[in-house]
Design a protein around this motif. Structure first.
Motif, PDB file in Angstrom:
ATOM      1  N   HIS A 254      -4.850  -1.111  22.077  1.00  8.10           N
ATOM      2  CA  HIS A 254      -5.480  -0.261  23.082  1.00  8.10           C
ATOM      3  C   HIS A 254      -6.704  -0.865  23.769  1.00  8.10           C
ATOM      4  CE1 HIS A 254      -2.784   2.489  21.200  1.00  8.10           C
ATOM      5  NE2 HIS A 254      -3.500   2.582  20.099  1.00  8.10           N
ATOM      6  N   GLY A 255      -6.859  -2.178  23.701  1.00 10.53           N
ATOM      7  CA  GLY A 255      -7.885  -2.821  24.497  1.00 10.53           C
ATOM      8  C   GLY A 255      -9.276  -2.866  23.909  1.00 10.53           C
ATOM      9  N   VAL A 256      -9.532  -2.272  22.722  1.00 11.16           N
ATOM     10  CA  VAL A 256     -10.871  -2.263  22.149  1.00 11.16           C
ATOM     11  C   VAL A 256     -10.781  -2.587  20.669  1.00 11.16           C
ATOM     12  CG1 VAL A 256     -12.941  -0.891  21.688  1.00 11.16           C
ATOM     13  CG2 VAL A 256     -11.647  -0.532  23.802  1.00 11.16           C
ATOM     14  N   VAL A 257     -11.636  -3.510  20.209  1.00 12.02           N
ATOM     15  CA  VAL A 257     -11.779  -3.776  18.779  1.00 12.02           C
ATOM     16  C   VAL A 257     -13.017  -3.045  18.312  1.00 12.02           C
ATOM     17  CG1 VAL A 257     -12.077  -5.521  17.008  1.00 12.02           C
ATOM     18  CG2 VAL A 257     -10.650  -6.000  18.995  1.00 12.02           C
ATOM     19  N   ARG A 258     -12.884  -2.053  17.425  1.00  9.80           N
ATOM     20  CA  ARG A 258     -13.951  -1.102  17.149  1.00  9.80           C
ATOM     21  C   ARG A 258     -14.500  -1.251  15.736  1.00  9.80           C
ATOM     22  NH1 ARG A 258     -10.826   3.720  20.383  1.00  9.80           N
ATOM     23  NH2 ARG A 258     -12.274   3.851  22.101  1.00  9.80           N
ATOM     24  N   GLY A 259     -15.807  -1.415  15.620  1.00  9.45           N
ATOM     25  CA  GLY A 259     -16.468  -1.379  14.327  1.00  9.45           C
ATOM     26  C   GLY A 259     -16.181  -2.594  13.476  1.00  9.45           C
ATOM     27  N   PHE A 260     -15.883  -2.345  12.214  1.00  7.50           N
ATOM     28  CA  PHE A 260     -15.662  -3.442  11.279  1.00  7.50           C
ATOM     29  C   PHE A 260     -14.565  -3.049  10.302  1.00  7.50           C
ATOM     30  CE2 PHE A 260     -18.534  -0.617   9.106  1.00  7.50           C
ATOM     31  CZ  PHE A 260     -18.111  -0.655   7.782  1.00  7.50           C
ATOM     32  N   THR A 261     -14.048  -4.044   9.599  1.00 11.31           N
ATOM     33  CA  THR A 261     -13.079  -3.809   8.538  1.00 11.31           C
ATOM     34  C   THR A 261     -13.462  -4.662   7.337  1.00 11.31           C
ATOM     35  OG1 THR A 261     -11.294  -3.388  10.115  1.00 11.31           O
ATOM     36  CG2 THR A 261     -10.662  -3.910   7.860  1.00 11.31           C
ATOM     37  N   ALA A 262     -13.697  -4.010   6.204  1.00 13.94           N
ATOM     38  CA  ALA A 262     -13.959  -4.720   4.948  1.00 13.94           C
ATOM     39  C   ALA A 262     -12.632  -5.050   4.282  1.00 13.94           C
ATOM     40  CB  ALA A 262     -14.823  -3.860   4.032  1.00 13.94           C
ATOM     41  N   TYR A 263     -12.578  -6.168   3.580  1.00 16.41           N
ATOM     42  CA  TYR A 263     -11.306  -6.602   2.990  1.00 16.41           C
ATOM     43  C   TYR A 263     -11.560  -7.436   1.736  1.00 16.41           C
ATOM     44  CZ  TYR A 263     -12.487 -11.086   5.128  1.00 16.41           C
ATOM     45  OH  TYR A 263     -13.128 -12.244   5.475  1.00 16.41           O
ATOM     46  N   THR A 264     -10.497  -7.633   0.970  1.00 14.34           N
ATOM     47  CA  THR A 264     -10.481  -8.561  -0.157  1.00 14.34           C
ATOM     48  C   THR A 264      -9.295  -9.494   0.029  1.00 14.34           C
ATOM     49  OG1 THR A 264     -11.488  -6.977  -1.676  1.00 14.34           O
ATOM     50  CG2 THR A 264     -10.290  -8.815  -2.650  1.00 14.34           C
ATOM     51  N   LEU A 265      -9.550 -10.797  -0.053  1.00 12.50           N
ATOM     52  CA  LEU A 265      -8.506 -11.814   0.093  1.00 12.50           C
ATOM     53  C   LEU A 265      -8.353 -12.565  -1.221  1.00 12.50           C
ATOM     54  CD1 LEU A 265      -6.598 -13.650   1.823  1.00 12.50           C
ATOM     55  CD2 LEU A 265      -8.630 -15.067   2.271  1.00 12.50           C
ATOM     56  N   ALA A 266      -7.113 -12.712  -1.691  1.00 13.37           N
ATOM     57  CA  ALA A 266      -6.814 -13.479  -2.904  1.00 13.37           C
ATOM     58  C   ALA A 266      -5.826 -14.587  -2.555  1.00 13.37           C
ATOM     59  CB  ALA A 266      -6.240 -12.576  -3.987  1.00 13.37           C
ATOM     60  N   VAL A 267      -6.054 -15.781  -3.100  1.00 12.07           N
ATOM     61  CA  VAL A 267      -5.208 -16.948  -2.858  1.00 12.07           C
ATOM     62  C   VAL A 267      -4.749 -17.493  -4.196  1.00 12.07           C
ATOM     63  CG1 VAL A 267      -5.068 -19.260  -1.862  1.00 12.07           C
ATOM     64  CG2 VAL A 267      -6.468 -17.506  -0.752  1.00 12.07           C
ATOM     65  N   GLU A 268      -3.450 -17.753  -4.309  1.00  7.83           N
ATOM     66  CA  GLU A 268      -2.889 -18.318  -5.538  1.00  7.83           C
ATOM     67  C   GLU A 268      -1.880 -19.400  -5.179  1.00  7.83           C
ATOM     68  OE1 GLU A 268      -3.075 -19.256  -8.608  1.00  7.83           O
ATOM     69  OE2 GLU A 268      -3.091 -17.228  -9.482  1.00  7.83           O
ATOM     70  N   THR A 269      -1.820 -20.475  -5.995  1.00  8.47           N
ATOM     71  CA  THR A 269      -0.781 -21.490  -5.841  1.00  8.47           C
ATOM     72  C   THR A 269       0.092 -21.464  -7.078  1.00  8.47           C
ATOM     73  OG1 THR A 269      -2.257 -23.207  -6.709  1.00  8.47           O
ATOM     74  CG2 THR A 269      -2.113 -22.984  -4.320  1.00  8.47           C
ATOM     75  N   VAL A 270       1.411 -21.665  -6.883  1.00 11.58           N
ATOM     76  CA  VAL A 270       2.365 -21.581  -7.989  1.00 11.58           C
ATOM     77  C   VAL A 270       3.327 -22.762  -7.921  1.00 11.58           C
ATOM     78  CG1 VAL A 270       2.238 -19.071  -8.086  1.00 11.58           C
ATOM     79  CG2 VAL A 270       3.970 -20.140  -6.655  1.00 11.58           C
ATOM     80  N   GLU A 271       3.855 -23.140  -9.091  1.00 11.45           N
ATOM     81  CA  GLU A 271       4.866 -24.192  -9.171  1.00 11.45           C
ATOM     82  C   GLU A 271       6.209 -23.629  -8.715  1.00 11.45           C
ATOM     83  OE1 GLU A 271       4.625 -27.374 -10.071  1.00 11.45           O
ATOM     84  OE2 GLU A 271       2.485 -27.353 -10.564  1.00 11.45           O
ATOM     85  N   LEU A 272       6.939 -24.406  -7.945  1.00  9.28           N
ATOM     86  CA  LEU A 272       8.287 -24.008  -7.536  1.00  9.28           C
ATOM     87  C   LEU A 272       9.302 -24.856  -8.314  1.00  9.28           C
ATOM     88  CD1 LEU A 272       7.678 -23.382  -3.743  1.00  9.28           C
ATOM     89  CD2 LEU A 272       7.858 -21.722  -5.590  1.00  9.28           C
TER      90      LEU A 272
END
Length: 497
Positions: free
Chosen positions: A238-256
């Motif tokens: 809708h044309g507007v980025v409003r306020g803020f967004t808090a988040y949690t990011l997790a990164v993992e690597t695994v054997e294939l």
């Protein structure tokens, strides 16, 4: 603003009901450059014909953001702004039509300890197996860096808090060269890689405020990889980025498995026909294999799932050297058999066929794969030469088979008396293509004048000239076909009429 307003602190959620035409005000003290967010929620099943206006005003009553919510709008809507100065700011909720039960969360963005990380070059390092909390304000992007080894799977989790339909975030995964390598469940990033689910009406309860999403990829080279977390673009919301967004990011690597990375045709794992390999497939993994086949080879693909998982099946696709699909199926039991129509390198792709849920996306399916090539057996050389009448200048061969093309030559008794073989040739057929031929007429260059026995002997075209060079080379080229114990020949009595 009215005098009877309610002062609130950051993180406050207030509930209430507005009658038709009624409004309520809340105030909050902010410092310069603070970012305020207001998330308005309403009970979906309690609305019929209502309209609400929500706004944020500055100390001088200037409206910083405003929106109107109706029963046609989603059950969670956000407004917000980064304020220019210290002061008291006001949030107004007003019923424009109908009685409105509602819930409003008023919050202020925490300081992001990862800043500055708004570019790939300034990315914050994150250890694999760890998580990090962050805040996206407005249209900024947060970048994170981590190391991965070629062949490892990279698995990401992103949890966003207090989302709304008109404010959402997404994440993207990049290899050391800066190429987006991210994969979604079902590998269909129709709205941007890893976009958090904002279709609340279709997927979650209206009161839900936290959303999690998963993504992944396979590291195709060893080095520093990056994850970007950012607001979904204004063109989407809708044309507007409003306020803020808090988040949690997790990164993992695994054997294939030992064959990864084989994500693309160009990095396909070579297969040895007849040998069985054991490998692993996950929802975001693409396994490519290659092998060579000759035209006419019978290709048998034996694929067996040795460790199955729920909600996850794989599809096998076989491509010919011209990149045409010649076999495709979702199976784990019956072998597939096709015939090679072209000589060259064939490619086999194994990948998920119906992964649509995060649970299945990272499950490990184990399989065994064998490619068998049954080469087309050429017909054995043979010749049938029957007794017949002749005028002495022509004879007929009933049937002759040449596995690799060639000729049939007519000999007199010198073929079996041990005399000069070349001198015993009376005539030669035209060039014969590979295969069987019926009623082959042979003109005798050296005709016979009396009834006698002649021999028909098959010859190869060893030098691919399509000419019978056995005589001219004194037997060095176009030698006879040989059977298991003797030359491939037959004899017949030729009666002169």
């Amino acid at each position: 603003m009215p005098e009877n307003t309610d002062a609130v602190d950051a993180g406050t959620t207030v509930d209430g009901t507005l009658t038709n035409g009624e409004e309520t005000w809340y105030t909050i003290d902010l410092d310069a450059e603070d970012t305020i967010s207001v998330v308005f929620s309403w009970a979906f099943d309690e609305w019929t014909e209502q309209r609400v206006e929500i706004s944020i005003s500055g100390p001088d009553s200037t409206v910083l953001d405003l929106t109107e919510v109706t029963t046609d709008e989603p059950p969670r809507t956000a407004i917000g702004a980064t304020v220019p100065e210290m002061g008291t700011y006001a949030v107004r909720i007003a019923s424009l039509e109908g009685e409105v039960p509602y819930s409003v969360t008023i919050d202020v963005a925490d300081e992001d300890p990862n800043e500055p990380n708004n570019t790939r070059e300034s990315a914050t390092e994150i250890a694999t197996g760890a998580s990090v909390d962050g805040v996206v304000v407005g249209d900024e992007a947060d970048w994170f860096a981590f190391n991965a080894v070629a062949g490892e799977g990279i698995e990401l989790d992103l949890t966003a808090r207090d989302l709304a339909l008109n404010r959402d975030i997404e994440m993207a995964l990049f290899d050391p060269e800066g190429t987006d390598i991210g994969v979604l469940p079902a590998d269909q990033p129709s709205h941007g890689a890893y976009k958090t689910n904002y279709d609340f009406l279709a997927t979650v309860a209206p009161e839900s405020s936290d959303q999690s999403v998963v993504g992944a990829g396979v590291a195709e080279e060893t080095g520093t990889h990056h994850v970007r977390v950012s607001e979904v673009g204004p063109d989407t919301l809708h044309g507007v980025v409003r306020g803020f967004t808090a988040y949690t990011l997790a990164v993992e690597t695994v054997e294939l498995d030992q064959y990864d990375p084989n994500e693309r045709r160009e990095t396909a794992t070579p297969l040895t026909p007849g040998e069985t390999i054991e490998a692993v497939a996950v929802g975001y993994d693409h396994d490519w294999y290659r092998f060579d086949a000759e035209e006419g080879d019978e290709i048998t693909l034996d694929y067996d799932v040795t460790r199955d998982v729920d909600l996850f099946s794989t599809e096998l696709t076989l491509y010919d050297p011209d990149e045409r699909v010649i076999d495709s199926s979702d199976r784990s039991s019956e072998p597939s058999i096709v015939t090679a129509q072209t000589t060259g390198t064939y490619y086999l792709h194994i990948g998920q066929s119906n992964v649509t849920t995060p649970a299945a996306f990272r499950n490990r399916l184990e399989y065994a794969l064998t490619v068998q090539l049954n080469e087309e057996v050429p017909p054995a050389a043979g010749v049938t030469f029957a007794d017949q009448d002749s005028d002495g200048t022509r004879v007929a061969i009933d049937e002759v088979t040449v596995p690799e093309s060639g000729f049939v030559a007519i000999y007199d008794e010198r073929l079996i008396t041990g005399e000069d073989l070349v001198e015993g040739i009376r005539g030669v057929s035209p060039f014969l293509e590979t295969g069987s031929h019926d009623q082959v007429a042979v003109t005798l260059a050296d005709p016979i004048t009396e009834t006698q026995r002649l021999w028909a002997l098959t010859h190869r075209d060893t030098n691919d000239t399509r000419e019978f060079d056995f005589v001219a080379t004194a037997g060095d080229e176009d030698e006879p076909y040989e059977g298991e114990t003797t030359l491939v020949m037959d004899d017949a009595c030729i009666t002169i009429r």
